[in-house]
Design an enzyme around this catalytic site. Structure first.
Site, PDB file in Angstrom:
ATOM      1  N   LYS A  29     -55.118   8.349 -49.822  1.00  0.00           N
ATOM      2  CA  LYS A  29     -56.207   8.998 -50.539  1.00  0.00           C
ATOM      3  C   LYS A  29     -56.816   8.147 -51.641  1.00  0.00           C
ATOM      4  O   LYS A  29     -57.899   8.456 -52.129  1.00  0.00           O
ATOM      5  CB  LYS A  29     -55.741  10.341 -51.095  1.00  0.00           C
ATOM      6  CG  LYS A  29     -55.414  11.331 -49.992  1.00  0.00           C
ATOM      7  CD  LYS A  29     -56.645  11.677 -49.174  1.00  0.00           C
ATOM      8  CE  LYS A  29     -56.352  12.718 -48.134  1.00  0.00           C
ATOM      9  NZ  LYS A  29     -57.546  13.146 -47.413  1.00  0.00           N
TER      10      LYS A  29
HETATM   11  N1  PMP Z   1     -50.916  13.389 -44.758  1.00  0.00           N
HETATM   12  C1  PMP Z   1     -50.937  13.735 -46.059  1.00  0.00           C
HETATM   13  C2  PMP Z   1     -49.647  13.759 -46.802  1.00  0.00           C
HETATM   14  C3  PMP Z   1     -52.131  14.098 -46.682  1.00  0.00           C
HETATM   15  O1  PMP Z   1     -52.141  14.456 -47.976  1.00  0.00           O
HETATM   16  C4  PMP Z   1     -53.323  14.105 -45.914  1.00  0.00           C
HETATM   17  C5  PMP Z   1     -54.598  14.517 -46.560  1.00  0.00           C
HETATM   18  N2  PMP Z   1     -54.820  15.903 -46.682  1.00  0.00           N
HETATM   19  C6  PMP Z   1     -53.256  13.742 -44.553  1.00  0.00           C
HETATM   20  C7  PMP Z   1     -52.036  13.388 -44.028  1.00  0.00           C
HETATM   21  C8  PMP Z   1     -54.451  13.775 -43.652  1.00  0.00           C
HETATM   22  O2  PMP Z   1     -55.445  12.851 -43.991  1.00  0.00           O
HETATM   23  P1  PMP Z   1     -56.952  13.279 -43.807  1.00  0.00           P
HETATM   24  O3  PMP Z   1     -57.256  14.295 -44.860  1.00  0.00           O
HETATM   25  O4  PMP Z   1     -57.720  12.019 -44.027  1.00  0.00           O
HETATM   26  O5  PMP Z   1     -57.134  13.848 -42.460  1.00  0.00           O
END
Ligand code: PMP
Length: 325
Positions: A29
């Protein structure tokens, strides 16, 4: 990018992980926080002292809070009560104002973390709302960073990308870039039992029946995020809370990589795909491990928590060995 040497040994093909835990904020992130905040600054939408608001399961919040400390912004985060205590404490440690919201209400409910963030944004002048679920810049951030990095680090030698889908930004941005380089690369999303995403991808229907509470944080959804580009995703696989938790623990024990809950989900998803015959000896598979295990000490890395969830240890699942006489 690291090679997975042990956990997928029994499966034909080569398996690598894009290991996101070593970003400064310990998750993928950082990429969207840095990109979206930089862009807002360049466009004159942010000046020091302004407020940045976000809805987050924790990781985006940490990255945004970190950027706010460095750049001199106020940070307000609406977080689901499903987020681990570790994550919520971390956000407060990074100076953020945290609003904990119930996870078991509809996304349109005024108590949901989406609606709480929207309301705060309307109430505070000189604020921006990152809105990662509905912001196409989330996809762009991964199109410009994660996708090209995977392509370059594999030297284009990649047949499959397997990635968890929460907002969908990681998988969509990476997939968009990779498919532009080679449309034959197969893109597979990991979804959770209890989420609507896979069914929506397959049928185009929003099926309320698919939605029920589950424990994995950051994966799957009870709404359809516009930050997911379903066109570039070939298929989804669903995983359970229990399998994902054990798989994460196994990654730590066998690979020496201390990863978060969804990394276990991704690994388990790869195993399901392998059982279905998705891979052969020519497969070069990249699996994204999105964050660091330290955020889950009170959850999947706590034996007590595992027992409370009724997650029996793999040893207990095996038949009791007969004593040797
Ligand atoms: N794994 C974790 C621990 C996350 O915090 C997130 C984000 N919500 C994701 C996977 C998925 O990533 P994305 O939001 O880019 O689909």
């Amino acid at each position: 990018m690291l090679r997975l040497n042990k956990v997928l040994n029994a499966i034909p093909g080569e398996f690598y992980t894009k290991f996101e835990a070593h970003n400064p904020g310990h998750s993928s992130k950082d990429r969207i926080a840095a990109y979206i905040i930089d862009k807002a600054e360049k466009e004159g939408k942010l000046k020091p002292g302004d407020t940045i608001i976000e809805t987050t399961s924790g990781n985006t919040g940490f990255s945004v809070a970190m950027a706010c400390v460095i750049k001199g912004y106020k940070c307000i985060l609406a977080v689901s009560n499903k987020s681990s205590k570790d994550k919520i404490s971390l956000l407060k440690t990074m100076g953020a104002e945290v609003h904990v919201c119930p996870s078991n209400v509809a996304s349109t409910d005024p108590r949901s973390y989406y609606e709480v963030a929207k309301r705060i944004h309307q109430e505070i002048p000189n604020s921006i709302y990152i809105n990662q679920y509905f912001n196409s810049l989330n996809i762009d951030a991964h199109y410009l960073t994660t996708g090209p990095e995977i392509w370059n680090q594999t030297q284009g030698n990649i047949t499959h990308l397997v990635a968890c889908s929460g907002t969908g930004g990681t998988i969509s941005g990476s997939a968009r870039y990779l498919k532009e380089q080679n449309p034959g690369i197969k893109i597979i999303g990991i979804d959770a039992f209890g989420s609507v995403i896979q069914k929506y991808h397959e049928t185009g229907e929003f099926d309320q029946e698919e939605i029920y509470p589950y424990r994995i944080e950051g994966l799957g959804k009870n709404l359809i995020p516009s930050a997911t580009d379903f066109e570039v995703i070939d298929r989804y696989v669903k995983v359970s809370d229990e399998d994902s938790a054990f798989a994460a623990r196994e990654i730590a024990k066998k690979e020496g990589m201390f990863v978060g809950y969804t990394s276990g989900a991704a690994l388990h998803g790869v195993r399901i795909l392998a059982e279905e015959g998705e891979f052969d000896e020519n497969s070069k598979v990249v699996v994204i491990f999105p964050d660091h295990g330290s955020r889950y000490m009170s959850k999947i890395y706590s034996d007590e928590w595992m027992a409370e969830q009724g997650f029996t240890t793999p040893e207990e699942k095996k038949p009791t060995p007969k004593p040797i006489k």
